[in-house]
Design a protein around this motif. Structure first.
Motif, mmCIF file in Angstrom:
data_model
loop_
_atom_site.group_PDB
_atom_site.id
_atom_site.type_symbol
_atom_site.label_atom_id
_atom_site.label_comp_id
_atom_site.label_asym_id
_atom_site.label_seq_id
_atom_site.Cartn_x
_atom_site.Cartn_y
_atom_site.Cartn_z
ATOM 1 N N ASP A 43 0.864 -1.179 0.000
ATOM 2 C CA ASP A 43 0.000 0.000 0.000
ATOM 3 C C ASP A 43 0.901 1.230 0.000
ATOM 4 O O ASP A 43 1.499 1.586 1.024
ATOM 5 C CB ASP A 43 -0.899 -0.013 1.236
ATOM 6 C CG ASP A 43 -1.974 1.062 1.190
ATOM 7 O OD1 ASP A 43 -1.819 2.032 0.415
ATOM 8 O OD2 ASP A 43 -2.970 0.936 1.935
ATOM 9 N N ASN A 44 1.012 1.870 -1.158
ATOM 10 C CA ASN A 44 1.890 3.027 -1.280
ATOM 11 C C ASN A 44 1.410 4.231 -0.479
ATOM 12 O O ASN A 44 2.174 5.171 -0.258
ATOM 13 C CB ASN A 44 2.029 3.422 -2.754
ATOM 14 C CG ASN A 44 2.875 2.430 -3.526
ATOM 15 O OD1 ASN A 44 4.004 2.140 -3.150
ATOM 16 N ND2 ASN A 44 2.322 1.872 -4.600
ATOM 17 N N ARG A 45 0.160 4.209 -0.055
ATOM 18 C CA ARG A 45 -0.372 5.341 0.697
ATOM 19 C C ARG A 45 0.269 5.460 2.071
ATOM 20 O O ARG A 45 0.391 6.566 2.604
ATOM 21 C CB ARG A 45 -1.887 5.221 0.830
ATOM 22 C CG ARG A 45 -2.641 5.267 -0.503
ATOM 23 C CD ARG A 45 -4.087 4.887 -0.333
ATOM 24 N NE ARG A 45 -4.252 3.515 0.138
ATOM 25 C CZ ARG A 45 -5.428 2.933 0.333
ATOM 26 N NH1 ARG A 45 -6.553 3.608 0.115
ATOM 27 N NH2 ARG A 45 -5.489 1.678 0.748
ATOM 28 N N ASN A 46 0.662 4.329 2.653
ATOM 29 C CA ASN A 46 1.303 4.388 3.976
ATOM 30 C C ASN A 46 2.542 3.511 4.070
ATOM 31 O O ASN A 46 3.004 3.197 5.175
ATOM 32 C CB ASN A 46 0.308 3.998 5.073
ATOM 33 C CG ASN A 46 -0.189 2.574 4.929
ATOM 34 O OD1 ASN A 46 0.112 1.904 3.941
ATOM 35 N ND2 ASN A 46 -0.934 2.103 5.918
ATOM 36 N N ALA A 47 3.072 3.097 2.922
ATOM 37 C CA ALA A 47 4.288 2.285 2.870
ATOM 38 C C ALA A 47 4.168 1.048 3.752
ATOM 39 O O ALA A 47 5.056 0.720 4.540
ATOM 40 C CB ALA A 47 5.511 3.120 3.267
ATOM 41 N N GLU A 48 3.070 0.328 3.592
ATOM 42 C CA GLU A 48 2.794 -0.838 4.415
ATOM 43 C C GLU A 48 2.484 -2.028 3.517
ATOM 44 O O GLU A 48 1.694 -1.920 2.576
ATOM 45 C CB GLU A 48 1.602 -0.537 5.327
ATOM 46 C CG GLU A 48 1.264 -1.606 6.334
ATOM 47 C CD GLU A 48 0.160 -1.139 7.261
ATOM 48 O OE1 GLU A 48 0.483 -0.663 8.375
ATOM 49 O OE2 GLU A 48 -1.028 -1.217 6.870
ATOM 50 N N TYR A 49 3.124 -3.162 3.801
ATOM 51 C CA TYR A 49 2.826 -4.409 3.104
ATOM 52 C C TYR A 49 1.742 -5.162 3.872
ATOM 53 O O TYR A 49 1.789 -5.271 5.099
ATOM 54 C CB TYR A 49 4.061 -5.297 3.022
ATOM 55 C CG TYR A 49 5.206 -4.761 2.201
ATOM 56 C CD1 TYR A 49 5.255 -4.957 0.818
ATOM 57 C CD2 TYR A 49 6.265 -4.091 2.807
ATOM 58 C CE1 TYR A 49 6.329 -4.494 0.068
ATOM 59 C CE2 TYR A 49 7.347 -3.624 2.068
ATOM 60 C CZ TYR A 49 7.374 -3.826 0.701
ATOM 61 O OH TYR A 49 8.442 -3.369 -0.042
ATOM 62 N N ARG A 50 0.773 -5.717 3.119
ATOM 63 C CA ARG A 50 -0.271 -6.508 3.766
ATOM 64 C C ARG A 50 -0.632 -7.703 2.883
ATOM 65 O O ARG A 50 -0.485 -7.654 1.659
ATOM 66 C CB ARG A 50 -1.526 -5.665 4.014
ATOM 67 C CG ARG A 50 -1.318 -4.514 4.976
ATOM 68 C CD ARG A 50 -2.626 -3.853 5.366
ATOM 69 N NE ARG A 50 -3.279 -3.208 4.241
ATOM 70 C CZ ARG A 50 -3.058 -1.946 3.853
ATOM 71 N NH1 ARG A 50 -2.179 -1.197 4.510
ATOM 72 N NH2 ARG A 50 -3.709 -1.435 2.830
ATOM 73 N N GLY A 51 -1.147 -8.731 3.514
ATOM 74 C CA GLY A 51 -1.580 -9.903 2.769
ATOM 75 C C GLY A 51 -2.034 -11.003 3.702
ATOM 76 O O GLY A 51 -2.041 -10.839 4.926
ATOM 77 N N SER A 52 -2.402 -12.158 3.136
ATOM 78 C CA SER A 52 -2.951 -13.261 3.907
ATOM 79 C C SER A 52 -2.394 -14.592 3.428
ATOM 80 O O SER A 52 -2.066 -14.766 2.258
ATOM 81 C CB SER A 52 -4.482 -13.296 3.796
ATOM 82 O OG SER A 52 -5.081 -12.190 4.420
ATOM 83 N N ILE A 53 -2.342 -15.529 4.357
ATOM 84 C CA ILE A 53 -2.121 -16.936 4.053
ATOM 85 C C ILE A 53 -3.440 -17.640 4.337
ATOM 86 O O ILE A 53 -4.061 -17.409 5.376
ATOM 87 C CB ILE A 53 -1.002 -17.539 4.919
ATOM 88 C CG1 ILE A 53 0.280 -16.708 4.796
ATOM 89 C CG2 ILE A 53 -0.731 -18.984 4.511
ATOM 90 C CD1 ILE A 53 1.385 -17.144 5.743
ATOM 91 N N VAL A 54 -3.892 -18.489 3.427
ATOM 92 C CA VAL A 54 -5.210 -19.124 3.544
ATOM 93 C C VAL A 54 -5.051 -20.644 3.557
ATOM 94 O O VAL A 54 -3.964 -21.177 3.320
ATOM 95 C CB VAL A 54 -6.140 -18.693 2.393
ATOM 96 C CG1 VAL A 54 -6.242 -17.175 2.327
ATOM 97 C CG2 VAL A 54 -5.658 -19.256 1.047
ATOM 98 N N GLY A 55 -6.160 -21.345 3.848
ATOM 99 C CA GLY A 55 -6.182 -22.797 3.755
ATOM 100 C C GLY A 55 -5.340 -23.512 4.787
ATOM 101 O O GLY A 55 -4.805 -24.597 4.517
ATOM 102 N N LEU A 56 -5.246 -22.944 5.977
ATOM 103 C CA LEU A 56 -4.409 -23.521 7.017
ATOM 104 C C LEU A 56 -5.204 -24.466 7.917
ATOM 105 O O LEU A 56 -6.427 -24.526 7.869
ATOM 106 C CB LEU A 56 -3.797 -22.400 7.856
ATOM 107 C CG LEU A 56 -2.961 -21.384 7.072
ATOM 108 C CD1 LEU A 56 -2.474 -20.264 7.985
ATOM 109 C CD2 LEU A 56 -1.779 -22.060 6.387
ATOM 110 N N LYS A 57 -4.509 -25.203 8.756
ATOM 111 C CA LYS A 57 -5.140 -26.111 9.707
ATOM 112 C C LYS A 57 -5.443 -25.368 11.001
ATOM 113 O O LYS A 57 -4.582 -24.645 11.518
ATOM 114 C CB LYS A 57 -4.219 -27.298 10.007
ATOM 115 C CG LYS A 57 -3.906 -28.190 8.826
ATOM 116 C CD LYS A 57 -2.955 -29.298 9.249
ATOM 117 C CE LYS A 57 -2.578 -30.181 8.082
ATOM 118 N NZ LYS A 57 -1.619 -31.251 8.483
ATOM 119 N N PRO A 58 -6.634 -25.551 11.560
ATOM 120 C CA PRO A 58 -6.928 -24.933 12.860
ATOM 121 C C PRO A 58 -6.038 -25.507 13.961
ATOM 122 O O PRO A 58 -5.584 -26.654 13.898
ATOM 123 C CB PRO A 58 -8.395 -25.289 13.093
ATOM 124 C CG PRO A 58 -8.943 -25.600 11.741
ATOM 125 C CD PRO A 58 -7.813 -26.221 10.981
ATOM 126 N N GLY A 59 -5.806 -24.701 14.984
ATOM 127 C CA GLY A 59 -5.052 -25.144 16.146
ATOM 128 C C GLY A 59 -3.649 -25.602 15.840
ATOM 129 O O GLY A 59 -3.120 -26.512 16.481
#
Length: 545
Positions: free
Chosen positions: A70-86
């Motif tokens: 996000d160039n507006r605040n120089a912040e990287y963001r994202g997600s990891i999906v499909g993981l195992k609970p617990g």
């Protein structure tokens, strides 16, 4: 390999980067996902951030999508999906060209039977008095409310705002039958966090006026405005249906609502409605449905649509829900959009499948959802109804939304025309990335998708579509024009392609989103041949054991 044309999709690497201990990323887990926010030095588009993850105790690192900058605040963001609970995961972030690398770890939420229960409140078979929960539990001792016997019904008979009101933390409400709330079945207010609403049947909420319309915007589960501190809600396995009164369609005028240039916006009840929570919520495996003359406005929604919080709030998941009978959106996730993940939902008899306008923060992820029947005008024959779209886009903000592996399904009944969506994606959105979707629209003279913004900076490819595409730039270099065919042996909720269908082995590999595909490449659409179909709607989860 993914296209390098969009920075956050590109698979970029660095050779033997040096390890840096600072700054630490923020990791926010749910049952199956992890949201990541990171602000290292030299946050520039050329310095992409690669994401790797592995279970603790396993040696093999797996690749996820690069973080989005996000160039507006120089912040990287994202997600990891499909993981195992617990499960505890090691996370490795590597910034290209700078040698900056961090390793850290986080544990996903525990799924079932391991949540600590303290006091258990057993409720009688029938009550007409609102259950007001003002004292909650602790992180080590949740307070559980459940039936004393086989069932417990609370019918407040439109004498108070809700059947259950929660204003306390660490609370589980389970297995209740709730009726007659003026504003909600369950209302969640200030002071409530770490709250679970599961396995409840919620109906007959809201007030019906003399014309048969629902007044206001009640909801089966409601977080109203100006409620501070609400976060980590788990709303799961509930049966929410048949509010009092009806919602108007876009073509139905109502004397008690304001008109617009395009008609009358639907006004009525919602299944689940969250207003500007602090986020980190999970809405999963609910069945939201109704009958004629008791339609919803939105199935799952909230507000404020143009705020940085919006609904469902940052680092939140909406998945496995079965949603139908809505005159507006099956799922409306607008405003905010920061690490919001929407996947594996089945949407039917709705005008719009997923509404995602005004995504202000991002990134968001919409993947492996199915929309069946779309409807716009209740008084129009199905063959003539203009219908709606799978995805409602539109934002003036430079954010990011990923749209992967969704299916628009067209149902043919005899010789009648199909009755699915008339558009795939429609709106004035920026920064959409589309891969491996089936945009099979009902009317080929319409657009499979239309992104009206001339500077949209969108990236569409590897989609299967049967209508025209209207978008800026060069799109669908590897797309397929045509229609899919589905296995006849499918169950009613299964949408596997036949072996000879267009779209088989024709998708693009997307790390973390289509791992484990069979064949030479992933199948286009929501279903991968050889894998088990998802479970839509109610399943027995019961966190409290």
């Amino acid at each position: 390999m993914l296209s390098a044309g969009m920075g956050s999709l590109a698979i970029l690497g660095t050779s033997n980067p040096a390890r840096s201990e600072t700054p630490a990323p923020e990791l926010v887990p749910t049952f199956e996902c992890i949201g990541i926010t990171w602000s290292p030095a030299a946050a520039k588009s050329k310095n992409s951030v690669a994401v790797h993850y592995r279970e603790v105790g396993h040696k093999t690192w797996r690749r996820a999508l690069d973080l989005w900058l996000d160039n507006r605040n120089a912040e990287y963001r994202g997600s990891i999906v499909g993981l195992k609970p617990g499960t505890r995961y090691r996370i490795r972030l590597t910034q290209a060209n700078t040698g900056t690398r961090v390793k850290t770890s986080v544990t996903t939420w525990t799924e079932t039977r391991d949540w600590p229960i303290g006091e258990v409140i057993k409720l009688p078979a029938r009550s007409t008095t609102r259950l007001f929960i003002q004292e909650g539990g602790t992180p080590d001792a949740y307070k559980l409310y459940e039936p004393a016997g086989d069932s417990a019904e609370i019918d407040v008979q439109l004498r108070t705002n809700a059947s259950v009101a929660i204003a306390a933390p660490y609370v589980i409400v389970r297995g209740l039958t709730l009726k007659g709330g003026v504003n909600a079945g369950v209302i969640i207010g200030s002071g409530a966090h770490d709250v679970v609403v599961e396995g409840c049947e919620i109906s007959e909420f809201g007030v019906e006026n003399e014309l048969g319309w629902t007044t206001g915007n009640p909801a089966g589960v409601l977080v109203p405005t100006k409620q501070s501190g609400v976060t980590r809600l788990v709303i799961q396995a509930n049966d929410i249906h048949d509010p009092n009164g009806d919602t108007n369609a876009w073509t139905e005028s109502r004397p008690d609502v304001s008109s617009s240039a395009t008609g009358f916006h639907p006004t009525g009840a919602n299944g689940i409605f969250l207003t500007e929570t602090k986020g980190n919520n999970v809405i999963r495996h609910n069945h939201i449905h109704s009958s004629e003359n008791h339609y919803f406005n939105d199935g799952i929604g909230g507000s404020k649509n143009d705020s940085k919080k919006g609904a469902p709030g940052r680092d939140s998941d909406i998945y496995g829900n079965r949603v139908s009978e809505c005159w507006d959106d099956g799922i409306e996730a607008e405003g905010g959009g920061r690490n919001v993940r929407i996947w594996g939902n089945l949407l039917n008899n709705v005008m719009v499948g997923i509404g995602h306008r005004q995504n202000r923060v991002g990134p968001s992820y919409v993947f492996r959802n199915v929309i069946r029947t779309s409807q716009f005008d209740p008084n129009s024959p199905r063959d003539e109804d203009r219908r709606g779209q799978f995805f409602k886009a539109g934002t003036r903000f430079n954010t990011r939304c990923y749209i992967f592996h969704n299916t628009i399904f067209q149902e043919f009944i005899g010789n009648q025309e199909p009755d699915g969506s008339s558009w795939g994606i429609r709106g004035g959105a920026k920064n959409l990335v589309s891969r491996n979707n089936i945009f099979h629209i009902a009317m080929v003279n319409q657009n499979a998708y239309s992104i009206r913004n001339a500077a949209a900076n969108c990236d569409f490819d590897y989609d299967l579509f049967n209508g025209a595409i209207v978008a800026s730039g060069s799109q669908e270099a590897n797309g397929i024009l045509g229609t899919p065919t589905y296995r006849k042996s499918n169950g009613p909720d299964e949408y596997f392609l036949t072996g000879s269908s267009l779209g088989v082995n024709a998708g693009q590999v997307i790390p973390n989103f289509n791992d484990g595909f069979s064949g030479s490449a992933p199948d286009i659409g929501a279903f991968e041949r050889g894998q088990k179909p998802p479970i839509y709607g109610i399943r027995k989860i019961l966190i409290s054991g």
